[in-house]
Scaffold this motif. Structure first.
Motif, PDB file in Angstrom:
ATOM      1  N   ALA A 260     -12.265 -11.141  22.177  1.00  0.00           N
ATOM      2  CA  ALA A 260     -11.736 -10.460  23.367  1.00  0.00           C
ATOM      3  C   ALA A 260     -12.652 -10.733  24.554  1.00  0.00           C
ATOM      4  O   ALA A 260     -13.305  -9.840  25.089  1.00  0.00           O
ATOM      5  CB  ALA A 260     -11.598  -8.958  23.107  1.00  0.00           C
TER       6      ALA A 260
ATOM      7  N   ASP B 238      -1.486   1.679  32.151  1.00  0.00           N
ATOM      8  CA  ASP B 238      -0.120   1.198  31.935  1.00  0.00           C
ATOM      9  C   ASP B 238       0.556   2.035  30.869  1.00  0.00           C
ATOM     10  O   ASP B 238      -0.104   2.764  30.125  1.00  0.00           O
ATOM     11  CB  ASP B 238      -0.120  -0.302  31.583  1.00  0.00           C
TER      12      ASP B 238
ATOM     13  N   GLU C 185      -8.186  -8.754  36.040  1.00  0.00           N
ATOM     14  CA  GLU C 185      -8.077  -9.024  34.597  1.00  0.00           C
ATOM     15  C   GLU C 185      -7.228  -7.936  33.922  1.00  0.00           C
ATOM     16  O   GLU C 185      -6.406  -8.239  33.049  1.00  0.00           O
ATOM     17  CB  GLU C 185      -9.478  -9.095  33.968  1.00  0.00           C
TER      18      GLU C 185
ATOM     19  N   ASN D 218      -3.848  -8.653  31.897  1.00  0.00           N
ATOM     20  CA  ASN D 218      -3.622  -8.183  30.530  1.00  0.00           C
ATOM     21  C   ASN D 218      -2.324  -7.398  30.413  1.00  0.00           C
ATOM     22  O   ASN D 218      -1.608  -7.520  29.416  1.00  0.00           O
ATOM     23  CB  ASN D 218      -4.799  -7.323  30.054  1.00  0.00           C
TER      24      ASN D 218
ATOM     25  N   ARG E 173       0.408  -9.948  30.318  1.00  0.00           N
ATOM     26  CA  ARG E 173       0.480 -10.773  29.108  1.00  0.00           C
ATOM     27  C   ARG E 173       0.721  -9.978  27.830  1.00  0.00           C
ATOM     28  O   ARG E 173       1.347 -10.472  26.896  1.00  0.00           O
ATOM     29  CB  ARG E 173      -0.812 -11.583  28.956  1.00  0.00           C
ATOM     30  N   HIS E 174       0.190  -8.733  27.754  1.00  0.00           N
ATOM     31  CA  HIS E 174       0.214  -8.052  26.454  1.00  0.00           C
ATOM     32  C   HIS E 174       0.919  -6.700  26.409  1.00  0.00           C
ATOM     33  O   HIS E 174       1.353  -6.285  25.346  1.00  0.00           O
ATOM     34  CB  HIS E 174      -1.227  -7.812  25.964  1.00  0.00           C
TER      35      HIS E 174
ATOM     36  N   GLY F  13      -0.163  -0.356  24.183  1.00  0.00           N
ATOM     37  CA  GLY F  13      -1.536   0.049  23.861  1.00  0.00           C
ATOM     38  C   GLY F  13      -2.245  -0.990  23.014  1.00  0.00           C
ATOM     39  O   GLY F  13      -1.661  -2.006  22.615  1.00  0.00           O
TER      40      GLY F  13
ATOM     41  N   GLY G 230     -11.926 -11.531  27.605  1.00  0.00           N
ATOM     42  CA  GLY G 230     -11.506 -10.889  28.853  1.00  0.00           C
ATOM     43  C   GLY G 230     -12.048  -9.463  28.939  1.00  0.00           C
ATOM     44  O   GLY G 230     -12.635  -9.061  29.948  1.00  0.00           O
ATOM     45  N   LEU G 231     -11.847  -8.692  27.838  1.00  0.00           N
ATOM     46  CA  LEU G 231     -12.321  -7.301  27.820  1.00  0.00           C
ATOM     47  C   LEU G 231     -13.845  -7.261  27.914  1.00  0.00           C
ATOM     48  O   LEU G 231     -14.420  -6.435  28.624  1.00  0.00           O
ATOM     49  CB  LEU G 231     -11.859  -6.592  26.532  1.00  0.00           C
TER      50      LEU G 231
HETATM   51  N1  LIG Z   1      -3.113  -3.545  28.638  1.00  0.00           N
HETATM   52  C1  LIG Z   1      -3.038  -3.999  27.373  1.00  0.00           C
HETATM   53  N2  LIG Z   1      -2.033  -3.601  26.567  1.00  0.00           N
HETATM   54  C2  LIG Z   1      -1.933  -4.032  25.284  1.00  0.00           C
HETATM   55  N3  LIG Z   1      -2.831  -4.845  24.707  1.00  0.00           N
HETATM   56  C3  LIG Z   1      -3.862  -5.286  25.438  1.00  0.00           C
HETATM   57  C4  LIG Z   1      -4.036  -4.888  26.799  1.00  0.00           C
HETATM   58  N4  LIG Z   1      -5.167  -5.453  27.271  1.00  0.00           N
HETATM   59  C5  LIG Z   1      -5.667  -6.178  26.253  1.00  0.00           C
HETATM   60  N5  LIG Z   1      -4.895  -6.080  25.147  1.00  0.00           N
HETATM   61  C6  LIG Z   1      -5.157  -6.658  23.817  1.00  0.00           C
HETATM   62  O1  LIG Z   1      -6.521  -6.948  23.724  1.00  0.00           O
HETATM   63  C7  LIG Z   1      -6.725  -8.323  23.438  1.00  0.00           C
HETATM   64  C8  LIG Z   1      -7.971  -8.811  24.118  1.00  0.00           C
HETATM   65  O2  LIG Z   1      -7.800  -8.876  25.522  1.00  0.00           O
HETATM   66  P1  LIG Z   1      -8.629  -9.946  26.361  1.00  0.00           P
HETATM   67  O3  LIG Z   1      -8.350  -9.731  27.796  1.00  0.00           O
HETATM   68  O4  LIG Z   1     -10.056  -9.845  25.924  1.00  0.00           O
HETATM   69  O5  LIG Z   1      -8.120 -11.326  25.843  1.00  0.00           O
HETATM   70  P2  LIG Z   1      -6.779 -12.110  26.222  1.00  0.00           P
HETATM   71  O6  LIG Z   1      -6.115 -11.436  27.379  1.00  0.00           O
HETATM   72  O7  LIG Z   1      -5.983 -12.252  24.960  1.00  0.00           O
HETATM   73  O8  LIG Z   1      -7.333 -13.523  26.636  1.00  0.00           O
HETATM   74  P3  LIG Z   1      -8.184 -13.878  27.938  1.00  0.00           P
HETATM   75  O9  LIG Z   1      -9.517 -14.326  27.404  1.00  0.00           O
HETATM   76  O10 LIG Z   1      -7.429 -14.949  28.617  1.00  0.00           O
HETATM   77  O11 LIG Z   1      -8.306 -12.634  28.766  1.00  0.00           O
HETATM   78  C9  LIG Z   1      -5.456  -8.997  23.887  1.00  0.00           C
HETATM   79  O12 LIG Z   1      -5.236 -10.196  23.166  1.00  0.00           O
HETATM   80  C10 LIG Z   1      -4.405  -7.945  23.582  1.00  0.00           C
HETATM   81  O13 LIG Z   1      -4.055  -7.986  22.215  1.00  0.00           O
END
Ligand SMILES: Nc1ncnc2c1ncn2[C@@H]1O[C@H](COP(=O)(O)OP(=O)(O)OP(=O)(O)O)[C@@H](O)[C@H]1O
Ligand SMILES: [Mg+2]
Length: 430
Positions: A390, A375, A344, A348, A351-352, A379, A392-393
């Motif tokens: 959130a 990474d 996960e 992340n 994707r972000h 941030g 995933g987190l």
């Molecule tokens: N490594 C990262 N760098 C920058 N932003 C991050 C990172 N990891 C998470 N985020 C931010 O935190 C938010 C929440 O992450 P989370 O993993 O909970 O949800 P998601 O990735 O958007 O969706 P999913 O439920 O599919 O995981 C993300 O939408 C993003 O804005």
């Protein structure tokens, strides 16, 4: 003696707790003395209410706060007996929850009638009550507890919690005492503070309870997801994989039986075979994404390396890996959790993060496994981390908690994101 009252100078005396004019300077002097006493008591009462209001936030438990409040009420009102009674509707009685001075009663055990013909029940039904002498009281009788202790006078007020009465707060003396309206307001204020503590504790307990239930639900959902993934991976691998392999063999068999001059047909059969080979690879890929067999076959370390390889191939982001661990120490459940968390974290980053570099460190130290995924991207903020969406987190944290570990996400816009996972190692393979 002239008393200045609301700007007027008058000789005043007190009759039935009211100030009225008098021609006697002696009565007026007595009144002034009395007034000073009343004012002084009233100020002390106000101070005590304010102090208890502050203390209400400091005390962690309701019983200890009640004990503290009983002490203050006894001191401020100068009475030997104080009590908090909790109303028990099912029994139509009160339970002694806190008290001071009672020799023949036990907190948490002694029960008192809640009948409206008894002073306690009457207070709960009708509001604050003042008794100068129980011997001549017509409205109700004294409860047995008061009779046993020779109580003569007293005041009692209801304690109202949110939406329902909680019980009664009482202060009593064994000599005749004329309480005032100020004393009643003081006691009612204390009752309100006690009610606020009870309500706060109830709300806290409800919140804590729903947090525990939510956490259990999240863990349950993750476990079911994992089981479902494994089941679907197995089904796809076994059913679809075997059927495709069978089909492939048939196609090869068919190809071998075609005459040399049937070039059109044999080209078609060859391309069918190639398509089937490709489909078999896709099926294997899907099933290993769902439940990486390498995790079961070769262990956590190899599974992490595999997922990192896929990450680099997919994103082109540089990734340094440093793994120093013994697979056996984490156990089956732990390995799945750590693997999914790293997966996960990398998803992340893809994707972000907008990162150009990631580093993964997995190390054993003093009976614990320490995992860092860092990474150098944009941030994330505290708001991102605390966001209810959130998932995933949240899932990462819940997975860590489930195996007795902890997960912290640290971030600053310049330093990218750091996922810090800490897991206890186990001796037996769970
Ligand atoms: N490594 C990262 N760098 C920058 N932003 C991050 C990172 N990891 C998470 N985020 C931010 O935190 C938010 C929440 O992450 P989370 O993993 O909970 O949800 P998601 O990735 O958007 O969706 P999913 O439920 O599919 O995981 C993300 O939408 C993003 O804005
Ligand atoms: Mg995510």
């Amino acid at each position: 003696m002239l008393i200045t009252f609301c700007g007027y100078e008058e000789d005043l005396k007190i009759v039935n707790m009211r100030l009225i004019k008098t021609d006697s300077p002696r009565e007026s002097a007595e009144c002034l003395e009395l007034g000073r006493g009343v004012l002084w008591r009233h100020i002390r009462q106000q101070e005590a209410v304010a102090e208890l209001g502050m203390d209400a936030l400091a005390f962690a438990e309701v019983p200890t706060f009640m004990d503290h409040a009983m002490e203050r009420v006894a001191a401020i009102l100068d009475v030997p007996y104080v009590k908090v009674l909790e109303f028990l509707p099912a029994e139509n009685s009160f339970l002694l929850r806190a008290g001071r001075g009672w020799q023949n009663a036990t907190v948490g055990e002694t029960r008192i009638s809640a009948d409206k013909t008894v002073q306690t029940g009457y207070t709960l039904a009708s509001g604050a009550v003042m008794v100068e002498d129980f011997g001549v009281e017509q409205r109700f009788t004294a409860p047995e507890l008061l009779i046993k202790h020779g109580v003569v006078s007293g005041i009692s007020v209801p304690i109202y919690s949110i939406n329902k009465p909680y019980g009664v707060l009482g202060a009593h003396t064994d000599t005749v005492r004329r309480f005032t309206e100020y004393d009643i307001s003081f006691l009612q204020s204390i009752a309100n503070v006690i009610a606020s503590v009870i309500d706060r504790k109830r709300v806290e307990a409800t919140l804590q309870n729903s947090e525990v239930r939510l956490r259990k639900l999240a863990v349950h959902v993750e476990a079911i997801k994992e089981q479902e993934r494994a089941r679907i991976a197995r089904e796809i691998h076994d059913e679809l994989g075997q059927a495709l392999t069978g089909l492939n063999m048939d196609v090869h068999w068919l190809a071998g039986r075609l005459a040399k001059d049937q070039t059109g047909l044999s080209d078609k059969v060859r391309s069918m075979g190639a398509l089937i080979d490709c489909t078999i690879k896709t099926v294997q890929h899907i099933s290993s994404e769902l439940r990486p067999s390498v995790l079961d076959d070769l262990g956590l370390g190899a599974a992490i390396l595999r997922v990192v390889d896929q990450f680099i191939n997919r994103t082109g982001i540089r990734c340094d890996v440093d793994i120093a661990m013994d697979d056996a120490g984490v156990g089956h459940k732990g390995a799945t959790a750590v693997f999914r968390i790293i997966q996960e974290a990398l998803t992340n980053v893809t994707r972000h993060a907008q990162a150009s570099n990631v580093s993964i460190q997995v190390k054993e130290d003093s009976g614990r496994l320490h995992v860092l995924v860092k990474d150098n991207g944009i941030g994330l903020t505290e708001t991102d981390i605390g966001n209810a969406n959130a998932i995933g987190l949240m899932g990462m944290k819940e997975r860590a908690l489930e195996i007795g570990g902890s997960l912290v996400i640290e971030s600053g816009t310049e330093n990218g994101t750091l996922v810090r996972l800490d897991v206890p190692l186990i001796s037996d393979k769970a």
